[in-house]
Write a protein that holds these residues in place. Structure first.
Motif, short mmCIF file in Angstrom:
data_model
loop_
_atom_site.label_atom_id
_atom_site.label_comp_id
_atom_site.label_asym_id
_atom_site.label_seq_id
_atom_site.Cartn_x
_atom_site.Cartn_y
_atom_site.Cartn_z
N ASN A 189 75.26 51.99 19.93
CA ASN A 189 75.59 50.62 20.24
C ASN A 189 77.12 50.51 20.18
O ASN A 189 77.71 50.69 19.12
N ASP B 160 78.73 48.46 17.44
CA ASP B 160 78.86 49.08 16.12
C ASP B 160 80.14 49.90 16.04
O ASP B 160 80.85 49.88 15.05
N ASN C 296 83.18 47.50 16.04
CA ASN C 296 83.26 46.84 14.73
C ASN C 296 83.79 47.79 13.66
O ASN C 296 84.67 47.45 12.89
N GLU C 297 83.25 48.99 13.65
CA GLU C 297 83.66 50.02 12.68
C GLU C 297 85.14 50.36 12.84
O GLU C 297 85.89 50.42 11.86
#
Length: 179
Positions: free
Chosen positions: A93, A96, A99-100
């Protein structure tokens, strides 16, 4: 004799091009390794002020080994320049990953008065090499951070037809047209 001279000239040209490419690649790898070290430094700084926050320690223990492995893979890529390592494709995704990466670099941006904002839409999974995507995102975010003094960087994702699109935008000075 002319054939031998031509062959030697060609071999010399290939060797020269290879050395030039190696220098360019080494500079790129040094930049990538530096980018991978930034979140490690940030997490270490945060560890000192987080005390015994168990959630932070769990995240620290998850992220640090991943970044160390990324540095190891970059080093391995450089060592195997003549035979590049195949990408490690997996379904992921992209939100993800965005965001990380943003969390890794947020402290660095904050030190320069830059807010990192996320505008992530629900998107389909993509088949990609996580490390390559993280490296590309980190490069773009760090380059924006280095060019800006204050402002904001926005990371967004959306789906358009059959494509998942990730975008990075900032309100910095931009890249001069000649570059």
């Amino acid at each position: 004799r002319m054939t031998d001279e031509l062959k030697q000239s060609q071999e010399s040209l290939i060797k020269s091009e290879r050395l030039s490419s190696l220098g360019f690649m080494a500079a790129g790898m040094a930049h990538e390794i530096k980018n991978a070290l930034v979140p490690l430094r940030t997490l270490t700084d945060l560890m000192a002020i987080s005390g015994r926050d168990e959630a932070f320690i769990a995240k620290f223990n998850e992220l640090v080994p991943r970044e160390i492995e990324r540095i190891n893979r970059l080093s391995t890529d450089l060592l195997h320049y003549s035979k590049p390592i195949e990408p490690n494709f997996e379904y992921l995704n992209i939100n993800d990953v965005i965001n990380e990466t943003a969390k890794f670099l947020e402290m660095q941006a904050r030190k320069k008065g830059i807010a990192v904002k996320l505008k992530l839409s629900k998107v389909s999974e993509v088949k990609a090499d996580r490390e390559k995507i993280v490296g590309a995102l980190a490069n773009l975010i760090l380059n924006a951070t280095e060019a800006m003094n204050g402002g904001e960087t926005t990371l967004s994702s959306y789906e358009e037809e059959d494509k998942v699109i990730g975008e990075i935008a900032d309100n910095g000075p931009g890249i001069p047209e000649e570059n």
